[in-house]
Design a protein around this motif. Structure first.
Motif, mmCIF file in Angstrom:
data_model
loop_
_atom_site.group_PDB
_atom_site.id
_atom_site.type_symbol
_atom_site.label_atom_id
_atom_site.label_comp_id
_atom_site.label_asym_id
_atom_site.label_seq_id
_atom_site.Cartn_x
_atom_site.Cartn_y
_atom_site.Cartn_z
ATOM 1 N N GLY A 176 29.316 15.006 -50.227
ATOM 2 C CA GLY A 176 30.346 14.050 -49.848
ATOM 3 C C GLY A 176 30.627 14.053 -48.363
ATOM 4 N N SER A 177 29.670 14.529 -47.560
ATOM 5 C CA SER A 177 29.830 14.619 -46.117
ATOM 6 C C SER A 177 28.692 13.872 -45.428
ATOM 7 C CB SER A 177 29.818 16.092 -45.691
ATOM 8 O OG SER A 177 28.491 16.608 -45.735
ATOM 9 N N PRO A 178 28.754 13.719 -44.092
ATOM 10 C CA PRO A 178 27.659 13.044 -43.382
ATOM 11 C C PRO A 178 26.301 13.713 -43.573
ATOM 12 C CG PRO A 178 29.596 13.184 -41.973
ATOM 13 C CD PRO A 178 29.897 13.993 -43.198
ATOM 14 N N TRP A 179 26.299 14.990 -43.934
ATOM 15 C CA TRP A 179 25.027 15.694 -44.119
ATOM 16 C C TRP A 179 24.283 15.198 -45.357
ATOM 17 C CZ3 TRP A 179 23.067 19.369 -40.672
ATOM 18 C CH2 TRP A 179 23.919 19.685 -39.621
ATOM 19 N N ASP A 180 24.930 14.410 -46.214
ATOM 20 C CA ASP A 180 24.225 13.830 -47.358
ATOM 21 C C ASP A 180 23.149 12.845 -46.904
ATOM 22 O OD1 ASP A 180 25.660 15.259 -49.190
ATOM 23 O OD2 ASP A 180 27.067 13.661 -49.682
ATOM 24 N N ARG A 181 23.315 12.283 -45.705
ATOM 25 C CA ARG A 181 22.337 11.321 -45.200
ATOM 26 C C ARG A 181 21.418 11.946 -44.149
ATOM 27 N NH1 ARG A 181 23.635 6.738 -42.625
ATOM 28 N NH2 ARG A 181 21.851 5.735 -43.596
ATOM 29 N N ALA A 182 21.549 13.233 -43.925
ATOM 30 C CA ALA A 182 20.775 13.889 -42.869
ATOM 31 C C ALA A 182 19.348 14.186 -43.322
ATOM 32 C CB ALA A 182 21.459 15.179 -42.430
ATOM 33 N N VAL A 183 18.456 14.162 -42.358
ATOM 34 C CA VAL A 183 17.067 14.589 -42.557
ATOM 35 C C VAL A 183 16.874 15.823 -41.685
ATOM 36 C CG1 VAL A 183 14.644 13.978 -42.311
ATOM 37 C CG2 VAL A 183 16.304 12.228 -42.994
ATOM 38 N N LEU A 184 16.740 16.983 -42.314
ATOM 39 C CA LEU A 184 16.654 18.259 -41.594
ATOM 40 C C LEU A 184 15.189 18.664 -41.443
ATOM 41 C CD1 LEU A 184 19.584 20.160 -43.351
ATOM 42 C CD2 LEU A 184 19.656 18.732 -41.306
ATOM 43 N N ILE A 185 14.798 18.894 -40.220
ATOM 44 C CA ILE A 185 13.422 19.297 -39.926
ATOM 45 C C ILE A 185 13.456 20.521 -39.021
ATOM 46 C CG2 ILE A 185 12.564 16.932 -40.159
ATOM 47 C CD1 ILE A 185 12.555 16.699 -37.143
ATOM 48 N N PRO A 186 12.355 21.261 -38.919
ATOM 49 C CA PRO A 186 12.333 22.386 -37.974
ATOM 50 C C PRO A 186 12.609 21.890 -36.559
ATOM 51 C CG PRO A 186 10.442 22.480 -39.454
ATOM 52 C CD PRO A 186 11.095 21.151 -39.683
ATOM 53 N N VAL A 187 13.393 22.651 -35.806
ATOM 54 C CA VAL A 187 13.708 22.232 -34.449
ATOM 55 C C VAL A 187 12.438 22.109 -33.618
ATOM 56 C CG1 VAL A 187 14.077 24.581 -33.580
ATOM 57 C CG2 VAL A 187 15.293 22.649 -32.532
ATOM 58 N N GLU A 188 11.402 22.885 -33.986
ATOM 59 C CA GLU A 188 10.118 22.771 -33.276
ATOM 60 C C GLU A 188 9.529 21.373 -33.423
ATOM 61 O OE1 GLU A 188 10.493 27.137 -34.502
ATOM 62 O OE2 GLU A 188 10.936 25.166 -35.366
ATOM 63 N N THR A 189 9.735 20.751 -34.593
ATOM 64 C CA THR A 189 9.212 19.399 -34.810
ATOM 65 C C THR A 189 9.870 18.405 -33.871
ATOM 66 O OG1 THR A 189 8.828 19.933 -37.149
ATOM 67 C CG2 THR A 189 8.833 17.613 -36.541
ATOM 68 N N VAL A 190 11.189 18.538 -33.669
ATOM 69 C CA VAL A 190 11.896 17.651 -32.743
ATOM 70 C C VAL A 190 11.283 17.759 -31.352
ATOM 71 C CG1 VAL A 190 14.113 17.182 -31.635
ATOM 72 C CG2 VAL A 190 14.035 17.745 -34.065
ATOM 73 N N TRP A 191 11.066 18.986 -30.907
ATOM 74 C CA TRP A 191 10.506 19.173 -29.575
ATOM 75 C C TRP A 191 9.078 18.631 -29.478
ATOM 76 C CZ3 TRP A 191 12.445 24.849 -30.008
ATOM 77 C CH2 TRP A 191 13.821 24.890 -29.742
ATOM 78 N N GLU A 192 8.266 18.916 -30.499
ATOM 79 C CA GLU A 192 6.872 18.485 -30.461
ATOM 80 C C GLU A 192 6.743 16.965 -30.480
ATOM 81 O OE1 GLU A 192 5.249 20.456 -33.812
ATOM 82 O OE2 GLU A 192 5.221 22.441 -32.878
#
Length: 496
Positions: A277-293
């Motif tokens: 029931g929070s904004p994290w219900d729509r979040a897509v969580l990936i390894p932080v390394e993926t964001v950087w790469e």
């Protein structure tokens, strides 16, 4: 059952020697109840503080077999922790803790067995009352509990809370590798989770972090599994993705998101978070390394480490992160960490719960102002209704005069005029509630869609009470047109 209390020759004096309290004798059996009554300044608080050992006192204050008046301050503190429960006179709470966490913080100081501490729970109804609080802002339960600390570059705490907790991405400065290394290697830090944002997928925020944080956030209730390598994702229950799907992230958010910026870089969904029931219900969580790469940056690890993800990171190869969510090993350590990680010009640390509490306080002031405006509006509406009834009585004065001329009793004519007015008022009140609920529902859906903050609308007792009060007041006022109608001469009304 408790301890018996025996007091003899109790005296309490101020530091300057002024006598504050005297009590020759008092005996209270174990399990007994005692009420203390008196005017302001009579010494009620002084008396209770002396009985609990918070004040130095002369005489004997014996709980069971222990005379706490003869103990040192340290031993009195230990006795209170083991034998007493206290409710403060003032509103003294840890604002950054939830109700359950506040209770557990107290329980951990007592000498109860560990199995008893696990039974500490927030009172029934606390959660539902919190959910009905102003604006229904919902912080993810695992982030709200336990006074997690957020660390970021210096700036606005509110902006960073909205970005790191409510996933409302903003352009903010980054913490460098040295700052993250300092945080992650602190002996009292259990989890130091970088929170990296800036990309999205069909409106869902893509957030880079570490696997330990995902486990903590989900309370280890993931459908599927955690990500184990770069290019994998765990998604929220409302992200519009399921296990086995693949997608390419978009650079940016909303209408300005670039669909082609990361073309050719696919991410596979391997896990699904439970609904919160929070904004994290729509979040897509990936390894932080993926964001950087994805953005062509170093991934925080040396080349010879292969495809490893997660801490430790090499400070020299750490591209930076907007925020770090810190989970301490011990509850008390959160305050020390907040102080230690707040460094002028370098980084700031804060409790999201405290920032949210301050936001509630400000919004509460706004709500009070809106309540005043609502009362003023209701007065104007009542005046308009009364004016409308006067106009209607003028329009129908000939028909009413005919009724009176034909012998209708005065009470009947008054009942007709008043009943007509009350019927209009009841219809208007019901329609007002219906249209108000509809408008609030539409606005809440718009706010939820634009902010990912779950806002719900409903009619509660405050709204019903206000409607009934309005209906009662205007119903009484509607007697005035009826009285005026009866006061007019019949002949004059027939000629109107």
């Amino acid at each position: 059952m408790g301890l018996a209390l025996h007091v003899r020759d109790l005296t309490v004096a101020s530091r300057r020697g002024r006598l504050l309290l005297t009590l020759p004798a008092l005996d209270l059996p174990a399990g007994g109840l005692l009420g203390v009554r008196g005017p302001s300044g009579a010494g009620k608080s002084t008396f209770l503080n002396a009985l609990s050992g918070l004040l130095d006192a002369k005489g004997r204050v014996q709980w069971g077999e222990t005379d706490i008046a003869s103990l040192s301050p340290e031993r009195r503190t230990a006795f209170r922790a083991a034998q007493m429960g206290m409710i403060f006179q003032d509103f003294l709470l840890f604002e950054e803790l939830s109700a359950e966490a506040s209770a557990r913080a107290t329980a951990t100081r007592c000498r109860s067995p560990p199995e008893k501490l696990s039974t500490v729970r927030a009172p029934e109804g606390t959660a539902s009352r919190d959910r009905r609080s102003l604006a229904r802002l919902r912080m993810p339960g695992r982030l709200a509990a336990g006074a997690n600390c957020a660390v970021s570059a210096p700036g606005s705490e509110l902006t960073m809370m909205m970005a790191a907790v409510y996933l409302q991405a903003s352009d903010v400065p980054l913490l460098d590798g040295a700052a993250y290394d300092l945080i992650a290697n602190h002996p009292q830090v259990k989890i130091a989770a970088p929170i990296a944002f800036g990309d999205s997928y069909n409106g869902a925020p893509v957030v880079g972090t570490i696997a330990d944080f995902v486990t903590y956030l989900s309370d280890d209730r993931i459908e599927g599994r955690l990500f184990r390598k770069s290019g994998e994702a765990v998604v929220g229950a409302a992200a519009g993705l399921k296990v086995g799907d693949s997608f390419t992230p978009q650079h940016g958010h909303g209408a300005s998101a670039d669909d082609e910026a990361h073309e050719g870089f696919e991410i596979e969904v391997v896990g699904l978070l439970p609904r919160t029931g929070s904004p994290w219900d729509r979040a897509v969580l990936i390894p932080v390394e993926t964001v950087w790469e994805v953005h062509g940056l170093a991934n925080g690890h040396a080349f010879d480490e292969g495809d490893r993800i997660g801490p430790p990171f090499d400070p020299a190869l750490f591209p930076g992160t907007p925020a770090v969510i810190v989970r301490a090993k011990e509850l008390w350590a959160n305050y020390a960490l907040r102080s230690e990680f707040t460094r002028k010009g370098e980084m700031m640390a804060f409790f999201p719960g405290t920032v949210l509490s301050n936001l509630y306080r400000v919004m509460g002031d706004v709500r009070q102002a809106m309540s005043v405006m609502s009362v003023v509006t209701q007065v104007l509406v009542a005046a308009s209704v009364l004016l409308g009834l006067f106009i209607l009585s003028r329009l129908f004065q000939r028909q009413l005069a005919m009724l009176r001329a034909l012998g209708a009793p005065r009470r009947f004519v008054m009942a007709v005029v008043w009943g007509y007015g009350v019927a209009l008022l009841m219809a208007g009140t019901v329609l007002g509630l219906v249209f108000g609920l509809g408008a609030a529902s539409v606005l809440s859906q718009v706010v939820t869609a634009r902010t990912d903050i779950l806002v719900t609308a409903g009619i509660g007792w405050p709204e019903i009470t206000l409607a009934l009060a309005f209906l009662s007041a205007t119903s009484v006022l509607s007697l005035i047109p009826a009285v005026i109608v009866l006061a007019r001469p019949i002949v004059e009304s027939l000629r109107a």
